[in-house]
Design a protein around this motif. Structure first.
Motif, PDB file in Angstrom:
ATOM      1  N   ARG A 254       0.820  -1.216   0.000  1.00  0.00           N
ATOM      2  CA  ARG A 254       0.000   0.000   0.000  1.00  0.00           C
ATOM      3  C   ARG A 254       0.854   1.266   0.000  1.00  0.00           C
ATOM      4  NH1 ARG A 254      -3.622   2.969   3.717  1.00  0.00           N
ATOM      5  NH2 ARG A 254      -2.619   1.996   5.518  1.00  0.00           N
ATOM      6  N   HIS A 255       2.014   1.196   0.674  1.00  0.00           N
ATOM      7  CA  HIS A 255       2.867   2.384   0.794  1.00  0.00           C
ATOM      8  C   HIS A 255       4.160   2.255  -0.020  1.00  0.00           C
ATOM      9  CE1 HIS A 255       0.269   3.953   3.939  1.00  0.00           C
ATOM     10  NE2 HIS A 255       0.341   2.791   4.568  1.00  0.00           N
ATOM     11  N   ALA A 256       4.173   1.365  -1.000  1.00  0.00           N
ATOM     12  CA  ALA A 256       5.429   1.063  -1.704  1.00  0.00           C
ATOM     13  C   ALA A 256       6.035   2.284  -2.385  1.00  0.00           C
ATOM     14  CB  ALA A 256       5.189  -0.045  -2.737  1.00  0.00           C
ATOM     15  N   PHE A 257       5.206   3.221  -2.831  1.00  0.00           N
ATOM     16  CA  PHE A 257       5.738   4.380  -3.552  1.00  0.00           C
ATOM     17  C   PHE A 257       5.964   5.595  -2.655  1.00  0.00           C
ATOM     18  CE2 PHE A 257       4.020   1.711  -6.855  1.00  0.00           C
ATOM     19  CZ  PHE A 257       4.955   1.829  -7.877  1.00  0.00           C
ATOM     20  N   THR A 258       5.656   5.454  -1.367  1.00  0.00           N
ATOM     21  CA  THR A 258       5.844   6.570  -0.438  1.00  0.00           C
ATOM     22  C   THR A 258       6.670   6.186   0.786  1.00  0.00           C
ATOM     23  OG1 THR A 258       3.734   6.055   0.649  1.00  0.00           O
ATOM     24  CG2 THR A 258       3.698   7.666  -1.149  1.00  0.00           C
ATOM     25  N   ALA A 259       6.973   4.901   0.925  1.00  0.00           N
ATOM     26  CA  ALA A 259       7.684   4.431   2.119  1.00  0.00           C
ATOM     27  C   ALA A 259       9.123   4.926   2.124  1.00  0.00           C
ATOM     28  CB  ALA A 259       7.662   2.905   2.161  1.00  0.00           C
ATOM     29  N   PRO A 260       9.717   5.081   3.313  1.00  0.00           N
ATOM     30  CA  PRO A 260      11.152   5.371   3.362  1.00  0.00           C
ATOM     31  C   PRO A 260      11.943   4.207   2.776  1.00  0.00           C
ATOM     32  CG  PRO A 260      10.303   4.830   5.542  1.00  0.00           C
ATOM     33  CD  PRO A 260       9.121   4.963   4.653  1.00  0.00           C
ATOM     34  N   ARG A 261      13.160   4.507   2.338  1.00  0.00           N
ATOM     35  CA  ARG A 261      13.979   3.468   1.701  1.00  0.00           C
ATOM     36  C   ARG A 261      14.186   2.283   2.630  1.00  0.00           C
ATOM     37  NH1 ARG A 261      19.447   2.219   1.515  1.00  0.00           N
ATOM     38  NH2 ARG A 261      20.092   1.156  -0.410  1.00  0.00           N
ATOM     39  N   LEU A 262      14.509   2.527   3.857  1.00  0.00           N
ATOM     40  CA  LEU A 262      14.704   1.466   4.846  1.00  0.00           C
ATOM     41  C   LEU A 262      13.770   1.706   6.025  1.00  0.00           C
ATOM     42  CD1 LEU A 262      18.592   1.044   5.007  1.00  0.00           C
ATOM     43  CD2 LEU A 262      16.956  -0.705   4.282  1.00  0.00           C
ATOM     44  N   GLN A 263      13.100   0.650   6.455  1.00  0.00           N
ATOM     45  CA  GLN A 263      12.283   0.766   7.661  1.00  0.00           C
ATOM     46  C   GLN A 263      12.298  -0.552   8.422  1.00  0.00           C
ATOM     47  OE1 GLN A 263       8.100   1.461   6.814  1.00  0.00           O
ATOM     48  NE2 GLN A 263       8.270   0.552   4.780  1.00  0.00           N
ATOM     49  N   ARG A 264      12.534  -0.432   9.725  1.00  0.00           N
ATOM     50  CA  ARG A 264      12.542  -1.596  10.604  1.00  0.00           C
ATOM     51  C   ARG A 264      11.181  -1.713  11.252  1.00  0.00           C
ATOM     52  NH1 ARG A 264      13.326  -3.246  15.832  1.00  0.00           N
ATOM     53  NH2 ARG A 264      14.554  -5.170  16.112  1.00  0.00           N
ATOM     54  N   LEU A 265      10.577  -2.891  11.165  1.00  0.00           N
ATOM     55  CA  LEU A 265       9.208  -3.074  11.622  1.00  0.00           C
ATOM     56  C   LEU A 265       9.123  -4.253  12.588  1.00  0.00           C
ATOM     57  CD1 LEU A 265       7.548  -2.700   8.117  1.00  0.00           C
ATOM     58  CD2 LEU A 265       7.508  -1.003   9.948  1.00  0.00           C
ATOM     59  N   PRO A 266       8.850  -3.987  13.875  1.00  0.00           N
ATOM     60  CA  PRO A 266       8.565  -5.091  14.805  1.00  0.00           C
ATOM     61  C   PRO A 266       7.203  -5.685  14.467  1.00  0.00           C
ATOM     62  CG  PRO A 266       8.348  -2.968  15.906  1.00  0.00           C
ATOM     63  CD  PRO A 266       8.816  -2.674  14.521  1.00  0.00           C
ATOM     64  N   LEU A 267       7.172  -6.969  14.172  1.00  0.00           N
ATOM     65  CA  LEU A 267       5.964  -7.558  13.611  1.00  0.00           C
ATOM     66  C   LEU A 267       4.810  -7.618  14.604  1.00  0.00           C
ATOM     67  CD1 LEU A 267       7.632 -10.403  11.548  1.00  0.00           C
ATOM     68  CD2 LEU A 267       6.677  -8.259  10.693  1.00  0.00           C
ATOM     69  N   GLY A 268       5.124  -7.785  15.875  1.00  0.00           N
ATOM     70  CA  GLY A 268       4.056  -7.820  16.868  1.00  0.00           C
ATOM     71  C   GLY A 268       3.478  -6.446  17.136  1.00  0.00           C
ATOM     72  N   PRO A 269       4.259  -5.523  17.736  1.00  0.00           N
ATOM     73  CA  PRO A 269       3.715  -4.204  18.096  1.00  0.00           C
ATOM     74  C   PRO A 269       3.235  -3.391  16.904  1.00  0.00           C
ATOM     75  CG  PRO A 269       5.787  -4.628  19.240  1.00  0.00           C
ATOM     76  CD  PRO A 269       5.620  -5.718  18.235  1.00  0.00           C
ATOM     77  N   ALA A 270       3.967  -3.424  15.785  1.00  0.00           N
ATOM     78  CA  ALA A 270       3.627  -2.555  14.656  1.00  0.00           C
ATOM     79  C   ALA A 270       2.596  -3.170  13.725  1.00  0.00           C
ATOM     80  CB  ALA A 270       4.892  -2.203  13.867  1.00  0.00           C
ATOM     81  N   MET A 271       2.621  -4.485  13.584  1.00  0.00           N
ATOM     82  CA  MET A 271       1.804  -5.129  12.557  1.00  0.00           C
ATOM     83  C   MET A 271       0.714  -6.049  13.116  1.00  0.00           C
ATOM     84  SD  MET A 271       2.889  -4.153   9.576  1.00  0.00           S
ATOM     85  CE  MET A 271       3.966  -2.743   9.468  1.00  0.00           C
TER      86      MET A 271
END
Length: 307
Positions: free
Chosen positions: A64-81
């Protein structure tokens, strides 16, 4: 996992600007490994994609955000997703308008001058011929996919079509598809598949590289037998024949009469695939695909012996 330059090139040709999202780093449990990637493009109905980074909320939000996302982003799968994997992933998102600048062997890119760690990794990778995807700070290093396994599929009937459709997405395979008439092929040939038409397909066997893997499944038992004979005389890394045990027993006798030894004949696998999956073309294709994939290590060993 590797960077599939040809898939990116094809996507750009079809859809224009394409975003590529790759799992650059993994900590703990995650749905996919480092190097797993997907391509995303815009449509009138929103983003569309090919490939997967593991599904779920992570993939949905990344697309959904592929064209606006920052180049690198770290995502904790539990809290964030809200995913139950418990780990964290770092995603690298890049937008491409062409693939011309991507090298043929290793793709290393990042901001600023190339770090020493990346230079060292590239030197070692090229010396050893082995590279794995890895994030070095903000620099990503990935091997670039090359079709290095020649697969010759003999026959474009229902089973041949199912097998080619199943195998074609695997980027390491260079598929050559052979039959006696153009009308025997489907209207659409998958990208990366070379179609050959010959009234006598067996006469094409000498053009196959000796490290090729052959899947023999034509409409004719006589042609199947001749192809087995020619392949045995030519050399190959793997050969599989569709058919029953009765057919194979008959073929073994005929191949012995043609001068082949039992040891040579034993190199042909018949029946090919996993007969217990059933006789539906797609079921046969699934079994054959599994056999081809599991054949990778044997084929690589062949290449090391002959290289």
């Amino acid at each position: 996992m590797s960077f599939d330059r040809e898939a990116l090139r094809a996507a750009i040709a079809t859809h224009g600007r394409v975003a590529r999202v790759v799992v650059a780093e993994v900590q703990g449990s995650a749905p996919r490994e480092v190097g797993a990637a997907m391509l995303v493009w815009q449509t009138d109905n929103g983003p569309a994609q090919s490939g997967t980074i593991g599904g779920g909320t992570l993939e949905y939000e990344a697309a959904r955000h592929a064209f606006t996302a920052p180049r690198l982003q770290r995502l904790p799968l539990g809290p964030a997703m809200g995913q139950c994997c418990g780990g964290a992933v770092t995603l690298l998102t890049e937008v491409f308008e062409d693939a011309d600048a991507i090298p043929e062997d290793i793709f290393a890119r990042g901001p600023g001058p190339m770090p020493f760690a990346v230079k060292k990794a590239l030197t070692e990778a090229r010396a050893q011929g082995v590279v794995t995807p890895k994030l070095y700070g903000a620099w990503m290093v990935e091997p670039v996919t090359r079709a290095t396994r020649p697969i010759w599929v003999w026959g474009a009937g229902h089973v041949g079509r199912a097998i080619v459709t199943t195998l074609a997405p695997l980027p390491e395979l260079a598929i050559t598809w052979v039959d006696t008439a153009a009308a025997r092929f489907p209207d659409h040939i998958p990208d990366g598949v070379t179609r050959l038409v010959a009234a006598r397909p067996d006469t094409l066997v000498p053009y196959a590289p000796p490290e090729a893997e052959h899947l023999i499944l034509t409409y004719s038992h006589a042609l199947d037998l001749e192809l087995c004979h020619r392949v045995l005389s030519h050399g190959f890394a793997f050969a599989g024949l569709i058919g029953s045990r009765t057919k194979w027993a008959r073929f073994r006798n005929r191949l012995r009469d043609l001068g082949h030894t039992n040891a040579q004949i034993d190199r042909i696998c018949c029946p090919i695939g996993q007969p217990d999956l059933g006789k539906h073309p797609q079921a046969i294709a699934v079994g054959v695909a599994a056999q081809v994939i599991s054949q990778r290590e044997i084929t690589e060993s062949y290449g090391e012996r002959t290289g």
